[in-house]
Design a protein around this motif. Structure first.
Motif, short mmCIF file in Angstrom:
data_model
loop_
_atom_site.label_atom_id
_atom_site.label_comp_id
_atom_site.label_asym_id
_atom_site.label_seq_id
_atom_site.Cartn_x
_atom_site.Cartn_y
_atom_site.Cartn_z
N THR A 167 -2.25 7.50 -0.17
CA THR A 167 -1.97 8.55 -1.15
C THR A 167 -2.84 8.45 -2.39
O THR A 167 -2.69 9.23 -3.32
CB THR A 167 -0.49 8.52 -1.57
OG1 THR A 167 -0.20 7.22 -2.10
CG2 THR A 167 0.41 8.83 -0.39
N SER A 168 -3.75 7.48 -2.42
CA SER A 168 -4.66 7.36 -3.56
C SER A 168 -5.94 6.67 -3.12
O SER A 168 -6.03 6.16 -2.00
CB SER A 168 -4.01 6.56 -4.69
OG SER A 168 -4.02 5.19 -4.38
N ASP A 169 -6.91 6.63 -4.01
CA ASP A 169 -8.16 5.93 -3.70
C ASP A 169 -7.95 4.43 -3.55
O ASP A 169 -8.77 3.74 -2.98
CB ASP A 169 -9.19 6.19 -4.80
CG ASP A 169 -9.67 7.63 -4.81
OD1 ASP A 169 -9.56 8.31 -3.77
OD2 ASP A 169 -10.15 8.09 -5.87
N PHE A 170 -6.83 3.93 -4.08
CA PHE A 170 -6.54 2.51 -3.99
C PHE A 170 -5.84 2.14 -2.68
O PHE A 170 -5.66 0.97 -2.39
CB PHE A 170 -5.67 2.07 -5.18
CG PHE A 170 -6.34 2.30 -6.49
CD1 PHE A 170 -7.40 1.50 -6.90
CD2 PHE A 170 -5.95 3.34 -7.31
CE1 PHE A 170 -8.04 1.72 -8.10
CE2 PHE A 170 -6.58 3.57 -8.52
CZ PHE A 170 -7.63 2.75 -8.91
N SER A 171 -5.44 3.14 -1.92
CA SER A 171 -4.82 2.90 -0.61
C SER A 171 -5.50 3.78 0.43
O SER A 171 -4.95 4.76 0.88
CB SER A 171 -3.31 3.17 -0.66
OG SER A 171 -3.04 4.48 -1.11
N PRO A 176 4.81 12.69 0.01
CA PRO A 176 4.62 11.97 -1.25
C PRO A 176 4.13 12.84 -2.41
O PRO A 176 4.21 12.43 -3.57
CB PRO A 176 3.58 10.91 -0.91
CG PRO A 176 2.87 11.43 0.28
CD PRO A 176 3.87 12.26 1.03
N TYR A 177 3.68 14.03 -2.12
CA TYR A 177 3.16 14.92 -3.17
C TYR A 177 4.15 15.98 -3.61
O TYR A 177 4.16 16.38 -4.77
CB TYR A 177 1.87 15.60 -2.69
CG TYR A 177 0.81 14.62 -2.25
CD1 TYR A 177 0.15 13.82 -3.18
CD2 TYR A 177 0.49 14.46 -0.91
CE1 TYR A 177 -0.82 12.90 -2.78
CE2 TYR A 177 -0.47 13.55 -0.51
CZ TYR A 177 -1.12 12.78 -1.45
OH TYR A 177 -2.07 11.87 -1.05
N VAL A 195 0.86 -1.18 0.00
CA VAL A 195 0.00 0.00 0.00
C VAL A 195 0.90 1.23 0.00
O VAL A 195 1.81 1.32 0.83
CB VAL A 195 -0.93 0.02 1.25
CG1 VAL A 195 -1.77 1.27 1.27
CG2 VAL A 195 -1.81 -1.23 1.27
N ASN A 196 0.69 2.15 -0.92
CA ASN A 196 1.47 3.39 -0.98
C ASN A 196 0.91 4.41 0.00
O ASN A 196 -0.29 4.70 -0.02
CB ASN A 196 1.46 3.96 -2.39
CG ASN A 196 2.14 3.04 -3.38
OD1 ASN A 196 3.15 2.44 -3.06
ND2 ASN A 196 1.58 2.91 -4.55
#
Length: 85
Positions: free
Chosen positions: A38-42, A64-65, A3-4
């Motif tokens: 940092t994303s909808d996937f994590s 991270p951004y 997971v990021n």
């Protein structure tokens, strides 16, 4: 599973500046380290002591951004110990 995520200090919301500082912060008080997706996937957001056992969290720091100067993998083991590599 990886997971990021990003990490910050719970007490003041500041970025953790180095991998060494992340290791020290988790060793001192994992509840004071916020891990955020940092994303909808994590979608995970919570303190380091609430990480899911067996999931490897890939940290990009200090932010991270805006500043990707270091990387780490954080994992909570079956015995409850949190490792930073």
């Amino acid at each position: 599973m990886y997971v990021n995520v990003g990490v910050s200090n719970r007490s003041d919301g500041t970025d953790i500046p180095t991998k060494t500082a992340l290791k020290a912060a988790i060793a001192a008080n994992p509840d004071n380290v916020v891990v955020y997706g940092t994303s909808d996937f994590s979608p995970f957001t919570g303190s380091a002591d609430n990480l899911v056992i067996g999931v490897k969290y890939t940290v990009t720091g200090p932010n991270p951004y805006t500043s990707r100067k270091w990387y780490a993998t954080v994992e909570k083991l079956q015995n409850g110990k949190i490792t930073v590599k």
